[in-house]
Design a protein around this motif. Structure first.
Motif, PDB file in Angstrom:
ATOM      1  N   GLY A  48      20.480  95.989 104.449  1.00  0.00           N
ATOM      2  CA  GLY A  48      20.371  95.242 105.700  1.00  0.00           C
ATOM      3  C   GLY A  48      20.438  93.743 105.479  1.00  0.00           C
ATOM      4  O   GLY A  48      21.097  93.022 106.239  1.00  0.00           O
ATOM      5  N   GLU A  51      24.046  92.867 104.815  1.00  0.00           N
ATOM      6  CA  GLU A  51      24.804  92.853 106.067  1.00  0.00           C
ATOM      7  C   GLU A  51      24.516  91.576 106.854  1.00  0.00           C
ATOM      8  O   GLU A  51      25.434  90.951 107.404  1.00  0.00           O
ATOM      9  CB  GLU A  51      24.451  94.076 106.918  1.00  0.00           C
ATOM     10  CG  GLU A  51      24.990  95.376 106.387  1.00  0.00           C
ATOM     11  CD  GLU A  51      24.517  96.578 107.188  1.00  0.00           C
ATOM     12  OE1 GLU A  51      23.972  96.397 108.304  1.00  0.00           O
ATOM     13  OE2 GLU A  51      24.691  97.707 106.693  1.00  0.00           O
ATOM     14  N   PHE A  52      23.250  91.177 106.889  1.00  0.00           N
ATOM     15  CA  PHE A  52      22.877  89.951 107.592  1.00  0.00           C
ATOM     16  C   PHE A  52      23.534  88.739 106.928  1.00  0.00           C
ATOM     17  O   PHE A  52      24.071  87.868 107.611  1.00  0.00           O
ATOM     18  CB  PHE A  52      21.354  89.805 107.602  1.00  0.00           C
ATOM     19  CG  PHE A  52      20.883  88.576 108.324  1.00  0.00           C
ATOM     20  CD1 PHE A  52      20.833  88.549 109.707  1.00  0.00           C
ATOM     21  CD2 PHE A  52      20.508  87.451 107.618  1.00  0.00           C
ATOM     22  CE1 PHE A  52      20.408  87.411 110.378  1.00  0.00           C
ATOM     23  CE2 PHE A  52      20.080  86.302 108.283  1.00  0.00           C
ATOM     24  CZ  PHE A  52      20.030  86.287 109.663  1.00  0.00           C
ATOM     25  N   GLU A  56      27.189  90.404 109.602  1.00  0.00           N
ATOM     26  CA  GLU A  56      27.544  91.652 110.262  1.00  0.00           C
ATOM     27  C   GLU A  56      26.458  92.156 111.210  1.00  0.00           C
ATOM     28  O   GLU A  56      26.621  93.214 111.811  1.00  0.00           O
ATOM     29  CB  GLU A  56      27.855  92.721 109.217  1.00  0.00           C
ATOM     30  CG  GLU A  56      29.051  92.374 108.357  1.00  0.00           C
ATOM     31  CD  GLU A  56      29.267  93.342 107.217  1.00  0.00           C
ATOM     32  OE1 GLU A  56      28.442  94.264 107.029  1.00  0.00           O
ATOM     33  OE2 GLU A  56      30.265  93.168 106.493  1.00  0.00           O
ATOM     34  N   CYS A  57      25.368  91.430 111.334  1.00  0.00           N
ATOM     35  CA  CYS A  57      24.288  91.828 112.228  1.00  0.00           C
ATOM     36  C   CYS A  57      24.343  90.982 113.486  1.00  0.00           C
ATOM     37  O   CYS A  57      24.656  89.800 113.434  1.00  0.00           O
ATOM     38  CB  CYS A  57      22.926  91.624 111.553  1.00  0.00           C
ATOM     39  SG  CYS A  57      22.675  92.652 110.121  1.00  0.00           S
TER      40      CYS A  57
END
Length: 71
Positions: A48, A51-52, A56-57
């Motif tokens: 996560g 992704e951040f 992508e978040c």
């Protein structure tokens, strides 16, 4: 080549243990599964964060998050 272990064969083998050994086995399995779950949480958090970092978040409300989880 060894045969794969089945759930039923593990249960059959566990029944051959004494009651004390069965209780010890249960405790060992609880400890190991808890550790595996902790490791999975760590991996999920790291993924996560990555992704951040890549952007992508997207921000969303709790209602939006719940709707996404239920779809």
């Amino acid at each position: 080549m060894p045969q794969p272990t089945t759930f039923r064969s593990v249960l059959d083998e566990a029944e051959q243990l004494t009651l004390d050994e069965q209780e010890a086995l249960v405790e060992v399995l609880r400890h190991r599964t808890a550790e595996q779950r902790r490791q999975q949480v760590v991996e999920d958090v790291l993924a996560g964060r990555e992704e951040f970092r890549r952007g992508e978040c997207k921000p969303m409300t709790v209602a939006e998050l719940m709707a996404e989880l239920q779809s």
